[in-house]
Design an enzyme around this catalytic site. Structure first.
Site, PDB file in Angstrom:
ATOM      1  N   GLN A  45      91.775 100.550  96.104  1.00 11.85           N
ATOM      2  CA  GLN A  45      92.853 100.838  97.066  1.00 11.85           C
ATOM      3  C   GLN A  45      93.460  99.548  97.605  1.00 11.85           C
ATOM      4  OE1 GLN A  45      92.945 103.574 100.925  1.00 11.85           O
ATOM      5  NE2 GLN A  45      91.954 101.641 101.421  1.00 11.85           N
ATOM      6  N   ASP A  46      92.617  98.696  98.187  1.00 11.76           N
ATOM      7  CA  ASP A  46      93.139  97.488  98.841  1.00 11.76           C
ATOM      8  C   ASP A  46      93.692  96.499  97.821  1.00 11.76           C
ATOM      9  OD1 ASP A  46      92.120  98.725 101.036  1.00 11.76           O
ATOM     10  OD2 ASP A  46      90.743  97.122 101.614  1.00 11.76           O
ATOM     11  N   GLN A 121      80.836  98.027  95.208  1.00 10.41           N
ATOM     12  CA  GLN A 121      80.457  99.445  95.190  1.00 10.41           C
ATOM     13  C   GLN A 121      80.597  99.823  96.652  1.00 10.41           C
ATOM     14  OE1 GLN A 121      79.728 102.660  95.805  1.00 10.41           O
ATOM     15  NE2 GLN A 121      77.696 101.994  96.418  1.00 10.41           N
ATOM     16  N   SER A 167      82.997  94.518 106.589  1.00 14.75           N
ATOM     17  CA  SER A 167      83.172  95.924 106.970  1.00 14.75           C
ATOM     18  C   SER A 167      82.620  96.223 108.358  1.00 14.75           C
ATOM     19  CB  SER A 167      82.442  96.800 105.945  1.00 14.75           C
ATOM     20  OG  SER A 167      82.280  98.101 106.438  1.00 14.75           O
ATOM     21  N   GLU A 169      81.084  98.740 108.922  1.00 17.69           N
ATOM     22  CA  GLU A 169      79.751  99.320 108.673  1.00 17.69           C
ATOM     23  C   GLU A 169      78.653  98.340 109.085  1.00 17.69           C
ATOM     24  OE1 GLU A 169      78.239 102.283 107.165  1.00 17.69           O
ATOM     25  OE2 GLU A 169      80.112 103.017 107.988  1.00 17.69           O
ATOM     26  N   TYR A 191      74.539  99.324 101.508  1.00 15.63           N
ATOM     27  CA  TYR A 191      75.879  98.734 101.453  1.00 15.63           C
ATOM     28  C   TYR A 191      76.111  97.809 102.651  1.00 15.63           C
ATOM     29  CZ  TYR A 191      80.980  98.637 102.244  1.00 15.63           C
ATOM     30  OH  TYR A 191      82.271  98.246 102.508  1.00 15.63           O
TER      31      TYR A 191
HETATM   32  P1  NAP Z   1      87.574 100.623  96.413  1.00 13.26           P
HETATM   33  O1  NAP Z   1      88.837 101.405  96.362  1.00 13.26           O
HETATM   34  O2  NAP Z   1      86.274 101.317  96.245  1.00 13.26           O
HETATM   35  O3  NAP Z   1      87.708  99.465  95.309  1.00 13.26           O
HETATM   36  C1  NAP Z   1      86.614  98.679  94.966  1.00 13.26           C
HETATM   37  C2  NAP Z   1      87.019  97.731  93.867  1.00 13.26           C
HETATM   38  O4  NAP Z   1      85.885  96.948  93.480  1.00 13.26           O
HETATM   39  C3  NAP Z   1      87.487  98.434  92.576  1.00 13.26           C
HETATM   40  O5  NAP Z   1      88.520  97.687  91.997  1.00 13.26           O
HETATM   41  C4  NAP Z   1      86.255  98.382  91.706  1.00 13.26           C
HETATM   42  O6  NAP Z   1      86.529  98.434  90.322  1.00 13.26           O
HETATM   43  C5  NAP Z   1      85.727  97.010  92.074  1.00 13.26           C
HETATM   44  N1  NAP Z   1      84.325  96.804  91.731  1.00 13.26           N
HETATM   45  C6  NAP Z   1      83.296  97.646  91.891  1.00 13.26           C
HETATM   46  N2  NAP Z   1      82.150  97.094  91.454  1.00 13.26           N
HETATM   47  C7  NAP Z   1      82.483  95.878  90.972  1.00 13.26           C
HETATM   48  C8  NAP Z   1      81.764  94.836  90.347  1.00 13.26           C
HETATM   49  N3  NAP Z   1      80.459  94.919  90.114  1.00 13.26           N
HETATM   50  N4  NAP Z   1      82.426  93.714  89.977  1.00 13.26           N
HETATM   51  C9  NAP Z   1      83.756  93.608  90.187  1.00 13.26           C
HETATM   52  N5  NAP Z   1      84.500  94.556  90.767  1.00 13.26           N
HETATM   53  C10 NAP Z   1      83.868  95.685  91.150  1.00 13.26           C
HETATM   54  O7  NAP Z   1      87.477  99.805  97.782  1.00 13.26           O
HETATM   55  P2  NAP Z   1      88.624  99.473  98.843  1.00 13.26           P
HETATM   56  O8  NAP Z   1      88.716 100.603  99.794  1.00 13.26           O
HETATM   57  O9  NAP Z   1      89.818  98.996  98.139  1.00 13.26           O
HETATM   58  O10 NAP Z   1      87.943  98.285  99.638  1.00 13.26           O
HETATM   59  C11 NAP Z   1      88.106  96.939  99.220  1.00 13.26           C
HETATM   60  C12 NAP Z   1      86.976  96.097  99.800  1.00 13.26           C
HETATM   61  O11 NAP Z   1      86.984  96.180 101.215  1.00 13.26           O
HETATM   62  C13 NAP Z   1      85.581  96.514  99.386  1.00 13.26           C
HETATM   63  O12 NAP Z   1      84.795  95.358  99.287  1.00 13.26           O
HETATM   64  C14 NAP Z   1      85.099  97.369 100.536  1.00 13.26           C
HETATM   65  O13 NAP Z   1      83.685  97.350 100.601  1.00 13.26           O
HETATM   66  C15 NAP Z   1      85.737  96.647 101.694  1.00 13.26           C
HETATM   67  N6  NAP Z   1      86.056  97.476 102.859  1.00 13.26           N
HETATM   68  C16 NAP Z   1      86.791  98.599 102.731  1.00 13.26           C
HETATM   69  C17 NAP Z   1      87.125  99.336 103.855  1.00 13.26           C
HETATM   70  C18 NAP Z   1      87.956 100.589 103.755  1.00 13.26           C
HETATM   71  O14 NAP Z   1      87.982 101.343 104.737  1.00 13.26           O
HETATM   72  N7  NAP Z   1      88.658 100.817 102.661  1.00 13.26           N
HETATM   73  C19 NAP Z   1      86.711  98.888 105.124  1.00 13.26           C
HETATM   74  C20 NAP Z   1      85.980  97.721 105.210  1.00 13.26           C
HETATM   75  C21 NAP Z   1      85.673  96.995 104.082  1.00 13.26           C
HETATM   76  P3  NAP Z   1      86.660  99.852  89.542  1.00 13.26           P
HETATM   77  O15 NAP Z   1      88.067 100.323  89.783  1.00 13.26           O
HETATM   78  O16 NAP Z   1      86.388  99.468  88.150  1.00 13.26           O
HETATM   79  O17 NAP Z   1      85.632 100.772  90.129  1.00 13.26           O
HETATM   80  N1  GDD Z   2      82.406 110.565 102.048  1.00 12.26           N
HETATM   81  C1  GDD Z   2      82.160 111.638 102.801  1.00 12.26           C
HETATM   82  N2  GDD Z   2      82.134 112.870 102.211  1.00 12.26           N
HETATM   83  N3  GDD Z   2      81.933 111.454 104.112  1.00 12.26           N
HETATM   84  C2  GDD Z   2      81.701 112.550 104.872  1.00 12.26           C
HETATM   85  C3  GDD Z   2      81.678 113.841 104.329  1.00 12.26           C
HETATM   86  C4  GDD Z   2      81.896 114.006 102.930  1.00 12.26           C
HETATM   87  O1  GDD Z   2      81.880 115.108 102.390  1.00 12.26           O
HETATM   88  N4  GDD Z   2      81.431 114.719 105.341  1.00 12.26           N
HETATM   89  C5  GDD Z   2      81.322 114.005 106.444  1.00 12.26           C
HETATM   90  N5  GDD Z   2      81.464 112.690 106.189  1.00 12.26           N
HETATM   91  C6  GDD Z   2      81.360 111.579 107.154  1.00 12.26           C
HETATM   92  C7  GDD Z   2      80.367 110.489 106.757  1.00 12.26           C
HETATM   93  O2  GDD Z   2      79.040 110.904 107.043  1.00 12.26           O
HETATM   94  C8  GDD Z   2      80.845 109.342 107.639  1.00 12.26           C
HETATM   95  O3  GDD Z   2      80.293 109.461 108.921  1.00 12.26           O
HETATM   96  C9  GDD Z   2      82.361 109.579 107.739  1.00 12.26           C
HETATM   97  O4  GDD Z   2      82.601 110.908 107.248  1.00 12.26           O
HETATM   98  C10 GDD Z   2      83.193 108.609 106.937  1.00 12.26           C
HETATM   99  O5  GDD Z   2      82.699 108.564 105.610  1.00 12.26           O
HETATM  100  P1  GDD Z   2      83.504 107.829 104.436  1.00 12.26           P
HETATM  101  O6  GDD Z   2      84.888 108.324 104.386  1.00 12.26           O
HETATM  102  O7  GDD Z   2      82.671 107.946 103.199  1.00 12.26           O
HETATM  103  O8  GDD Z   2      83.599 106.319 104.939  1.00 12.26           O
HETATM  104  P2  GDD Z   2      82.522 105.345 105.587  1.00 12.26           P
HETATM  105  O9  GDD Z   2      82.898 105.176 107.015  1.00 12.26           O
HETATM  106  O10 GDD Z   2      81.139 105.761 105.286  1.00 12.26           O
HETATM  107  O11 GDD Z   2      82.772 104.002 104.779  1.00 12.26           O
HETATM  108  C11 GDD Z   2      84.094 103.533 104.550  1.00 12.26           C
HETATM  109  O12 GDD Z   2      84.511 102.683 105.584  1.00 12.26           O
HETATM  110  C12 GDD Z   2      83.748 101.485 105.706  1.00 12.26           C
HETATM  111  C13 GDD Z   2      84.307 100.702 106.904  1.00 12.26           C
HETATM  112  O13 GDD Z   2      83.743 101.170 108.082  1.00 12.26           O
HETATM  113  C14 GDD Z   2      84.100 102.808 103.186  1.00 12.26           C
HETATM  114  O14 GDD Z   2      85.405 102.494 102.844  1.00 12.26           O
HETATM  115  C15 GDD Z   2      83.304 101.526 103.258  1.00 12.26           C
HETATM  116  O15 GDD Z   2      83.463 100.807 102.049  1.00 12.26           O
HETATM  117  C16 GDD Z   2      83.852 100.686 104.431  1.00 12.26           C
HETATM  118  O16 GDD Z   2      83.134  99.492 104.533  1.00 12.26           O
END
Ligand code: NAP
Ligand code: GDD
Length: 392
Positions: A45-46, A121, A167, A169, A191
């Protein structure tokens, strides 16, 4: 007259005066070259939004993608153009954060000025199922990349700025409300533990080797490109199918946890801003608001005049062994120093996502979200193109 030997920008007939001007000429030359950025996680996504932003800024963008048996470039396919065309500015390289020698080779070849480490991941629940792999990619992967960066920078003498995707998290069982840069971490999943490791390695490399390395501590951010198994997208995707009559029930886990949800496009702008500052630092990026999953359901289903209680059922398989109950950020530092602020509210974000998922399956959405998207949408430059730098 002794010819100047000290600079490739001068030829053998250069005068000593010209030699003195050489550093200036060199920096002018560098300024006119497009900046080169390398993104891990470009297919996520990002990564996709950041690529768009950097291409709009005139960058040459290089991304690391994993080899998969099916295509995994959906989110960046719209940037694709025939690699034989002139002016290609987006390049993909096969690699993996678990493969240090390939990372080194890519850095050596690309020699980027900026690296954005977004690869991970990134699913918290999945990290309990695959803890070793998650920690390898998220934690040790960061260390591998930092080492490759350090060596490349040392060898070439050219600064490489580094962004680490941290994150909220990491705050886990929160020690303070709201959470800011100084709030102690209390990670609650493999994670999150790996992200804490990556966070401190980034600081350690900054302090030990003087690297320009920044940690973004980003709270949840969503969009129509959000992975389908994160709760927001799972809800909006299911809702579209419910409206279409192809799905009856949506199974979810804990509805009481609270998250600070923002819009992904706003958040990648913050990443870029961090690397444009005079000094490296760490920043919380958040909207400073928090909502439960129930409230997300209220807004999403309410938007299409449905009551979610008629469709949502509990399934314990979506619970986590340890939950993060409450996340709410304080992004004052980023707002003050980076002049960053979120542009999309919680309600607007939900509507953007519902509209997009309805449109994706051929429904006509209510349209408030689409109107916002059109208002906010940055135009992706038509001239960007992509090529895979490997034999397919
Ligand atoms: P995402 O959609 O899950 O994308 C993750 C990316 O990492 C994908 O391109 C994936 O490739 C790649 N990847 C996975 N395993 C890898 C590996 N072993 N080596 C190289 N690349 C790998 O995550 P996102 O939401 O864009 O988030 C981007 C980053 O910000 C992540 O590090 C995530 O932990 C962090 N983050 C996200 C959030 C959020 O709310 N979105 C918040 C805080 C931090 P594939 O497409 O091949 O799977
Ligand atoms: N995924 C998921 N699926 N979450 C659920 C569900 C379900 O069916 N039902 C309830 N939840 C609750 C989870 O237990 C959690 O409390 C909340 O919804 C958000 O879950 P996710 O959307 O999976 O996101 P996350 O907060 O655990 O993690 C995401 O945000 C982090 C930043 O705070 C990810 O993007 C992480 O990569 C990122 O670091």
């Amino acid at each position: 007259m002794t010819p100047c030997q000290c600079n490739p920008f001068l030829d053998a007939r250069s005068t000593p005066e010209a030699c003195l001007a050489a550093p200036l000429l060199q920096s002018l030359f560098t300024m006119t070259q497009p900046k080169r950025a390398l993104i891990t996680g470009i297919t996520g996504q990002d990564g996709s939004y950041l690529s768009e932003l950097l291409l709009q800024q005139g960058y040459e963008v290089h991304g690391i993608i994993r080899r998969t048996s099916t295509f995994n470039t959906d989110r960046i396919d719209h940037l694709y153009e025939d690699p034989h065309n002139e002016g290609v500015r987006l390049f993909l390289h096969y690699g993996d954060l678990c493969d240090g020698s390939t990372l080194r080779r890519i850095l050596d070849k690309v020699q980027p000025q900026e690296i954005y480490n977004l690869g991970a991941q990134s699913h918290v629940r999945v990290s309990f199922d695959e803890p070793e792999y998650t920690v390898d990619a998220v934690g040790v992967g960061t260390l591998r990349l930092l080492e490759a960066l350090r060596e490349t920078q040392q060898r070439t003498g050219q600064e490489i700025r580094y962004y680490q995707a941290g994150s909220s998290e990491m705050f886990g069982k929160v020690m303070e409300v709201p959470q800011k840069e100084t709030t102690p971490f209390y990670p609650r999943s493999p994670y999150a533990c790996a992200k804490v490791f990556a966070h401190w390695q980034t600081i350690n490399y900054r302090e030990s080797y003087g690297l320009f390395a920044c940690n973004g501590i980003l709270f949840n951010h969503e969009s129509p490109r959000r992975g389908e198994t994160f709760v927001t997208r799972k809800i909006t995707r299911a809702l579209a199918r419910i409206v279409a009559g192809t799905q009856k029930t949506l199974y979810l886990g804990n509805l009481d946890s609270k998250r600070d949800w923002g819009y992904a496009k706003d958040y990648v702008r913050a990443m870029w801003l961090m690397l444009q500052q005079d000094e490296p630092d760490d920043y919380v990026i958040a909207t400073n608001t928090t909502y439960t999953i129930r409230q997300f359901l209220d807004v999403a289903f309410g938007y299409v005049n449905l009551d979610w209680q008629n469709y949502v059922e509990f399934d314990p398989r979506y619970l986590r062994p340890a939950e993060v109950d409450l996340l709410i950020g304080d992004s004052t530092k980023a707002q003050t120093r980076l002049n960053w602020k979120p542009s999309v509210t919680f309600e607007e974000l939900v509507k953007i996502m519902v509209d997009a998922d309805m449109r994706a399956i051929g429904l006509t959405p209510p349209g408030e979200g689409e109107a916002l998207m059109h208002r906010e949408a940055a135009t992706v430059r038509q001239d960007s193109s992509v090529t895979v730098d490997v034999a397919n």
